[in-house]
Design an enzyme around this catalytic site. Structure first.
Site, mmCIF file in Angstrom:
data_model
loop_
_atom_site.group_PDB
_atom_site.id
_atom_site.type_symbol
_atom_site.label_atom_id
_atom_site.label_comp_id
_atom_site.label_asym_id
_atom_site.label_seq_id
_atom_site.Cartn_x
_atom_site.Cartn_y
_atom_site.Cartn_z
ATOM 1 N N LYS A 87 0.835 -1.197 0.000
ATOM 2 C CA LYS A 87 0.000 0.000 0.000
ATOM 3 C C LYS A 87 0.873 1.252 0.000
ATOM 4 O O LYS A 87 1.879 1.318 0.712
ATOM 5 C CB LYS A 87 -0.912 -0.032 1.232
ATOM 6 C CG LYS A 87 -1.934 1.094 1.293
ATOM 7 C CD LYS A 87 -2.834 0.910 2.512
ATOM 8 C CE LYS A 87 -3.899 1.991 2.602
ATOM 9 N NZ LYS A 87 -4.796 1.790 3.772
ATOM 10 N N SER A 161 -9.596 1.794 3.166
ATOM 11 C CA SER A 161 -8.759 2.580 2.284
ATOM 12 C C SER A 161 -7.776 1.741 1.466
ATOM 13 O O SER A 161 -7.171 2.239 0.523
ATOM 14 C CB SER A 161 -7.978 3.622 3.097
ATOM 15 O OG SER A 161 -7.090 2.990 4.017
ATOM 16 N N SER A 185 -9.946 -0.560 7.277
ATOM 17 C CA SER A 185 -9.389 -0.302 5.945
ATOM 18 C C SER A 185 -8.731 -1.492 5.279
ATOM 19 O O SER A 185 -8.395 -1.428 4.092
ATOM 20 C CB SER A 185 -8.385 0.855 6.014
ATOM 21 O OG SER A 185 -9.044 2.077 6.250
#
Length: 443
Positions: A87, A161, A185
């Site tokens: 990420k 997210s 997330s």
């Protein structure tokens, strides 16, 4: 090398376990495995958009080094030669970090500790993945770069997210990915993309070198195809022995919140899964969430207060570089007082004790990861939808305990997922229980 199946359109992409075995048995090399994933990524640049940057040349060098170690009998771990997606909030030395935002432009001078551990284990960093801006939103939509798309359910959002990490794994572009989780997330995008998402106990994987969202709630974890893959990753990172089995009692408790409306289709699918477990000898009880504790209010207070302070300078000096939804949430955080924040922290301390007393009697507490059916991109901008996306995943960040989302099976809506969670420090037990549940219901 043997032909690796293109995972797009397939019900199950290649697992880390299978790929590890293929390398051990010499069915393909680390270089050949990497080239497979690079081709898949290149073919989905427009359709999935999972990656921000792909480190093709550096990944090829890492793969060549892994093959050399294998020939010399000096493998670093069982994931040596396995590609990992990361990420774009986790620091990688010399690589630009944007955290999904036009207001962030950081080039770390050192690796985050989890990246250092990954390199030491021989994992190959294939690239960085898209995300909801500043890791501060549940949809995965992004005003800055458009975000990733859901590869398994194109009509709905990928979730946030950690949207790009979920899309990469679900789309067969990487067998496993790092994500971060402040209020769901990892688990929410895993649920919406039909894969496994695991948030370990608070601090079990270091958040140092990870761009903060709300430091008292931030966790680092994994998105993967299977529970077995997650257990391997945690074992490599030195935390969860794979030999741990589920408790002999095989006891679960449905964690019920009477104030929360659950979509009837989700409720029916969850009950069907619990009935199936009961038929296989699991004891299923029901427990009620602590009285007088508004999870969303308390978590939003803490999250907004901390996120504003992390990003205050950006909000005040370059607000035009922030997406509208994130800018609005940061502005809301500026209005929260220190007294409100301290009161919220005290409420968490009270409830942590209550939930711990409940959880200690069971192998895991259970609910639906997301209590609504997957929203479209148009629906996901609505405030009530955004709240519901994280309604069942906020508590676990407040309490700091491990939580995992497993894709549901049967006749339920597509997608739907089961969440299992426990108290802080019971990661090994929870993962073992999740493996048993997955075998009995979702496999």
């Amino acid at each position: 090398m043997e032909t690796l199946k293109n995972a797009l359109g397939q019900p199950t992409p290649n697992t880390l376990c299978d790929l590890r075995d293929g390398l051990v048995q010499g069915r393909y090399s680390a270089v050949e495995l990497l080239e497979h994933y690079l081709r898949e990524i290149d073919a989905t640049v427009d359709s999935i958009r999972a990656f921000v940057v792909v480190f093709a040349d550096d990944a090829r060098r890492q793969a060549q080094e892994s093959d050399e170690r294998r020939r010399a009998g000096r493998l670093l771990s069982e994931i040596d030669g396995i590609p990992f997606a990361v990420k774009d909030i986790i620091g990688i030395r010399g690589q630009k970090m944007r955290a999904g935002s036009g207001a962030v432009d950081i080039v770390p001078t050192s690796d985050a500790p989890v990246i250092t551990q990954l390199r030491a284990a021989g994992g190959i960093i294939i690239g960085t993945t898209r995300m909801h801006e500043l890791a501060y939103g549940p949809s995965g939509l992004n005003d800055f770069d458009g975000g990733a798309y859901n590869p398994r359910h194109p009509g709905i959002i990928p979730g946030g997210s950690s949207s790009g990490s979920a899309a990469a794994v679900a789309g067969g572009l990487s067998p496993i990915a790092f994500g971060s989780d402040t209020g769901g997330s990892i688990r929410a995008p895993a649920a919406l993309c039909g894969i496994v998402g695991f948030k370990p106990s608070y601090g079990l994987l270091s958040t140092e070198g990870v761009h903060p969202t709300a430091p008292t709630l931030d966790h680092v974890g994994f998105l993967a195809v299977s529970v077995a893959d997650t257990r391997i990753a945690m074992r490599v990172f030195g935390h969860v022995p794979i030999e741990v089995g589920p408790g002999e009692g095989r006891r679960l408790a449905l964690f019920d919140d009477p104030d929360l409306a659950v979509d009837p289709a989700i409720a029916a699918a969850l009950q069907g899964a619990l009935d199936s477990l009961a038929d296989r000898g699991w004891r299923i009880d029901s427990v009620t969430s602590p009285i007088g504790f508004d999870v969303m209010d308390v978590s939003s207070t803490i999250m907004a207060y901390e996120a504003y302070r992390v990003n205050r300078e950006r909000l005040e000096t370059i607000p035009e570089r922030l997406g509208a939804d994130v800018r609005e949430r940061l502005q809301d955080g500026s209005r929260i007082t220190s007294e409100q924040y301290e009161n919220a922290l005290r409420e968490v301390d009270r409830v942590r004790t209550e939930v711990a007393a409940l959880a200690e009697r069971y192998d895991a507490l259970v609910n639906a990861t997301i209590p609504i059916t997957g929203p479209t991109r148009e629906e996901a901008v609505l405030e009530n939808v955004r709240r519901m996306l994280m309604r069942n995943t906020r508590l676990q960040n407040l309490l700091g305990g491990p939580a995992i989302s497993l894709p549901g099976a049967g006749d339920g809506p597509a997608p739907w997922s089961i969440q299992l969670f426990s108290v802080r420090g019971r990661d090994a037990e929870l993962l073992a229980t999740a493996a048993a549940v997955s075998d009995d219901v979702t496999g």
